[in-house]
Design a protein around this motif. Structure first.
Motif, PDB file in Angstrom:
ATOM      1  N   PHE A 161       0.831  -1.209   0.000  1.00 33.61           N
ATOM      2  CA  PHE A 161       0.000   0.000   0.000  1.00 33.61           C
ATOM      3  C   PHE A 161       0.866   1.261   0.000  1.00 33.61           C
ATOM      4  N   ASP A 162       2.020   1.200   0.660  1.00 33.18           N
ATOM      5  CA  ASP A 162       2.944   2.335   0.617  1.00 33.18           C
ATOM      6  C   ASP A 162       3.457   2.542  -0.805  1.00 33.18           C
ATOM      7  N   HIS A 163       3.770   1.428  -1.469  1.00 30.87           N
ATOM      8  CA  HIS A 163       4.235   1.506  -2.860  1.00 30.87           C
ATOM      9  C   HIS A 163       3.141   2.113  -3.744  1.00 30.87           C
ATOM     10  N   ALA A 164       1.899   1.664  -3.560  1.00 27.01           N
ATOM     11  CA  ALA A 164       0.782   2.199  -4.338  1.00 27.01           C
ATOM     12  C   ALA A 164       0.615   3.688  -4.076  1.00 27.01           C
ATOM     13  N   ARG A 165       0.720   4.086  -2.812  1.00 24.33           N
ATOM     14  CA  ARG A 165       0.608   5.506  -2.457  1.00 24.33           C
ATOM     15  C   ARG A 165       1.654   6.340  -3.188  1.00 24.33           C
ATOM     16  N   ASP A 166       2.884   5.849  -3.254  1.00 22.63           N
ATOM     17  CA  ASP A 166       3.951   6.596  -3.912  1.00 22.63           C
ATOM     18  C   ASP A 166       3.684   6.747  -5.409  1.00 22.63           C
ATOM     19  N   VAL A 181       0.679   6.897  -6.779  1.00 29.50           N
ATOM     20  CA  VAL A 181      -0.390   7.892  -6.898  1.00 29.50           C
ATOM     21  C   VAL A 181       0.172   9.294  -6.690  1.00 29.50           C
ATOM     22  N   TYR A 182       1.047   9.438  -5.710  1.00 26.77           N
ATOM     23  CA  TYR A 182       1.663  10.746  -5.453  1.00 26.77           C
ATOM     24  C   TYR A 182       2.410  11.250  -6.687  1.00 26.77           C
ATOM     25  N   ALA A 183       3.108  10.355  -7.365  1.00 30.26           N
ATOM     26  CA  ALA A 183       3.929  10.743  -8.511  1.00 30.26           C
ATOM     27  C   ALA A 183       3.114  10.940  -9.787  1.00 30.26           C
ATOM     28  N   GLN A 184       2.061  10.140  -9.979  1.00 34.30           N
ATOM     29  CA  GLN A 184       1.383  10.124 -11.265  1.00 34.30           C
ATOM     30  C   GLN A 184      -0.037  10.675 -11.262  1.00 34.30           C
ATOM     31  N   ASP A 185      -0.625  10.845 -10.081  1.00 29.72           N
ATOM     32  CA  ASP A 185      -2.009  11.311 -10.014  1.00 29.72           C
ATOM     33  C   ASP A 185      -2.151  12.197  -8.781  1.00 29.72           C
ATOM     34  N   ARG A 186      -1.430  13.324  -8.797  1.00 30.30           N
ATOM     35  CA  ARG A 186      -1.304  14.154  -7.606  1.00 30.30           C
ATOM     36  C   ARG A 186      -2.647  14.678  -7.089  1.00 30.30           C
ATOM     37  N   ASP A 187      -3.556  14.988  -7.978  1.00 33.66           N
ATOM     38  CA  ASP A 187      -4.834  15.543  -7.520  1.00 33.66           C
ATOM     39  C   ASP A 187      -5.632  14.503  -6.727  1.00 33.66           C
ATOM     40  N   ALA A 237      -3.561   3.573  -7.952  1.00 36.18           N
ATOM     41  CA  ALA A 237      -2.311   3.084  -8.543  1.00 36.18           C
ATOM     42  C   ALA A 237      -2.608   2.116  -9.693  1.00 36.18           C
ATOM     43  N   PHE A 238      -3.602   1.249  -9.505  1.00 38.01           N
ATOM     44  CA  PHE A 238      -4.022   0.351 -10.585  1.00 38.01           C
ATOM     45  C   PHE A 238      -4.458   1.165 -11.796  1.00 38.01           C
ATOM     46  N   ASN A 239      -5.248   2.188 -11.560  1.00 42.90           N
ATOM     47  CA  ASN A 239      -5.696   3.047 -12.659  1.00 42.90           C
ATOM     48  C   ASN A 239      -4.507   3.694 -13.365  1.00 42.90           C
ATOM     49  N   ALA A 240      -3.547   4.183 -12.582  1.00 46.56           N
ATOM     50  CA  ALA A 240      -2.367   4.808 -13.173  1.00 46.56           C
ATOM     51  C   ALA A 240      -1.570   3.809 -14.004  1.00 46.56           C
ATOM     52  N   GLU A 241      -1.467   2.581 -13.519  1.00 45.86           N
ATOM     53  CA  GLU A 241      -0.700   1.556 -14.233  1.00 45.86           C
ATOM     54  C   GLU A 241      -1.322   1.217 -15.588  1.00 45.86           C
ATOM     55  N   ILE A 242      -2.643   1.058 -15.640  1.00 45.88           N
ATOM     56  CA  ILE A 242      -3.252   0.697 -16.920  1.00 45.88           C
ATOM     57  C   ILE A 242      -3.397   1.911 -17.835  1.00 45.88           C
ATOM     58  N   ALA A 243      -3.460   3.111 -17.255  1.00 45.63           N
ATOM     59  CA  ALA A 243      -3.593   4.315 -18.074  1.00 45.63           C
ATOM     60  C   ALA A 243      -2.286   4.686 -18.762  1.00 45.63           C
ATOM     61  N   ARG A 244      -1.146   4.266 -18.191  1.00 41.02           N
ATOM     62  CA  ARG A 244       0.142   4.661 -18.751  1.00 41.02           C
ATOM     63  C   ARG A 244       0.767   3.594 -19.644  1.00 41.02           C
ATOM     64  N   VAL A 245       0.030   2.531 -19.936  1.00 38.81           N
ATOM     65  CA  VAL A 245       0.596   1.460 -20.767  1.00 38.81           C
ATOM     66  C   VAL A 245       1.050   2.008 -22.112  1.00 38.81           C
ATOM     67  N   ARG A 246       0.234   2.852 -22.742  1.00 41.00           N
ATOM     68  CA  ARG A 246       0.601   3.418 -24.051  1.00 41.00           C
ATOM     69  C   ARG A 246       1.926   4.186 -23.970  1.00 41.00           C
ATOM     70  N   ASP A 247       2.215   4.759 -22.809  1.00 48.66           N
ATOM     71  CA  ASP A 247       3.408   5.590 -22.662  1.00 48.66           C
ATOM     72  C   ASP A 247       4.691   4.784 -22.549  1.00 48.66           C
ATOM     73  N   VAL A 248       4.578   3.500 -22.234  1.00 53.30           N
ATOM     74  CA  VAL A 248       5.785   2.709 -21.989  1.00 53.30           C
ATOM     75  C   VAL A 248       6.003   1.607 -23.021  1.00 53.30           C
ATOM     76  N   ILE A 249       5.173   1.598 -24.072  1.00 49.88           N
ATOM     77  CA  ILE A 249       5.353   0.598 -25.124  1.00 49.88           C
ATOM     78  C   ILE A 249       5.473   1.299 -26.479  1.00 49.88           C
ATOM     79  N   ARG A 250       6.070   0.610 -27.427  1.00 47.56           N
ATOM     80  CA  ARG A 250       6.214   1.181 -28.765  1.00 47.56           C
ATOM     81  C   ARG A 250       5.166   0.651 -29.730  1.00 47.56           C
ATOM     82  N   ASP A 251       4.697  -0.565 -29.477  1.00 44.83           N
ATOM     83  CA  ASP A 251       3.718  -1.191 -30.352  1.00 44.83           C
ATOM     84  C   ASP A 251       2.535  -1.674 -29.518  1.00 44.83           C
TER      85      ASP A 251
END
Length: 284
Positions: free
Chosen positions: A6-11, A13-19, A40-54
């Protein structure tokens, strides 16, 4: 003190979804971990396009999350702290897994450069992604019990989602991705290729003005019913207080939707959220 999933998830969210992180601080302390897991789950699936090329590697990443939610993950899910925190949250609050898998399915659209066909489709996309997150967060804060927030969450997600996509238009256009619906663009005679080149136009500004009107319509529907939201679940909806100030910045005649920024300063966002929390009577 042991650093938990949960601490990892919090970090994250702090970094990627500050609001949402700041709004979550107004939630009851014992429920914040569940919010961090969801966000954090939402941030992970929302940023998939940003970390892949195809698209294919992106499909694989999303499939891993589907497998995890359906209990057929590959390997030890506990090795992924976000998955571990999410799994615990699902069990604690009896969250509907289908809503989470629907979020994943909607995110497949992000991986490709296909256009959004209609405004109805765009509102559906916002509903399956952002509205679902509002509703699931309300379930967590209401201790797993239905808080009667489905209608409010539905409109909240569309208002917040449309605002976010308009804010991200320069970024999406630069990579050849279009979330603005084709029927809206056609109605105003917008040339998509011109948008992809980073060139604004009166037609584009007119289309965005109409879209801001739709966002405000949904925001108005939220305002009609937000008083019915239990105080303990109100913190989930605090980020909505940022929508109107951002839309107002986009309203300015000299605002360039492809080069300008509708962002608010960190201090102003914090003050708006604090004021909204005071007005909503958030129960800690």
């Amino acid at each position: 003190m042991t650093f938990s999933s949960f601490d990892h998830a919090r970090d994250i969210v702090y970094a990627q979804d500050r609001d949402r992180y700041l709004a979550g601080l107004f939630a009851a302390e014992e429920a914040r971990g569940g919010l961090w897991a969801l966000y954090a789950f939402n941030a992970e699936i929302a940023r998939v396009r940003d970390v892949i090329r195809d698209p294919l590697p992106g499909e694989v990443r999303l499939q891993w999350w589907r497998d995890f939610l359906q209990g057929t993950e590959h390997g030890d899910a506990a090795a992924n702290p976000v998955a571990d925190a999410l799994g615990q949250t699902i069990r604690t609050y009896k969250l509907p897994v289908k809503a989470l898998t629907d979020m994943i399915d909607a995110r497949v659209f992000d991986l490709y450069d296909d256009g959004m066909p209609t405004l109805h489709d765009l509102e559906g996309y916002c509903g399956e992604t952002v509205s679902a997150l509002f509703q699931l967060g309300a379930l967590v804060l209401n201790k797993g019990e239905d808080a009667g927030t489905a209608d409010v969450a539905g409109h909240a997600g569309v208002a917040y989602g449309l605002c976010g996509l308009m804010r991200a238009l320069p970024w999406h256009a630069a990579r050849g991705q279009m979330y603005l619906p084709a029927d809206l663009l056609a109605r105003h005679g917008v040339d998509t290729q011109t948008v992809f080149k980073g060139e604004s136009s009166p037609e584009l500004k007119a289309a965005l003005a109409e879209l801001r009107g739709h966002a405000r319509h949904h925001l108005g529907r939220v305002r009609q019913k937000i008083a019915e939201v239990p105080a303990r679940a109100a913190a989930v909806f605090l980020p909505l207080a940022l929508v109107e100030p951002m839309l107002s910045k986009m309203d300015a005649k000299d605002f360039d939707p492809l080069r300008g920024s509708a962002e608010l300063s960190q201090l102003k966002r914090q003050w708006i959220l604090w004021r909204a929390a005071r007005k909503s009577g958030v129960s800690l």
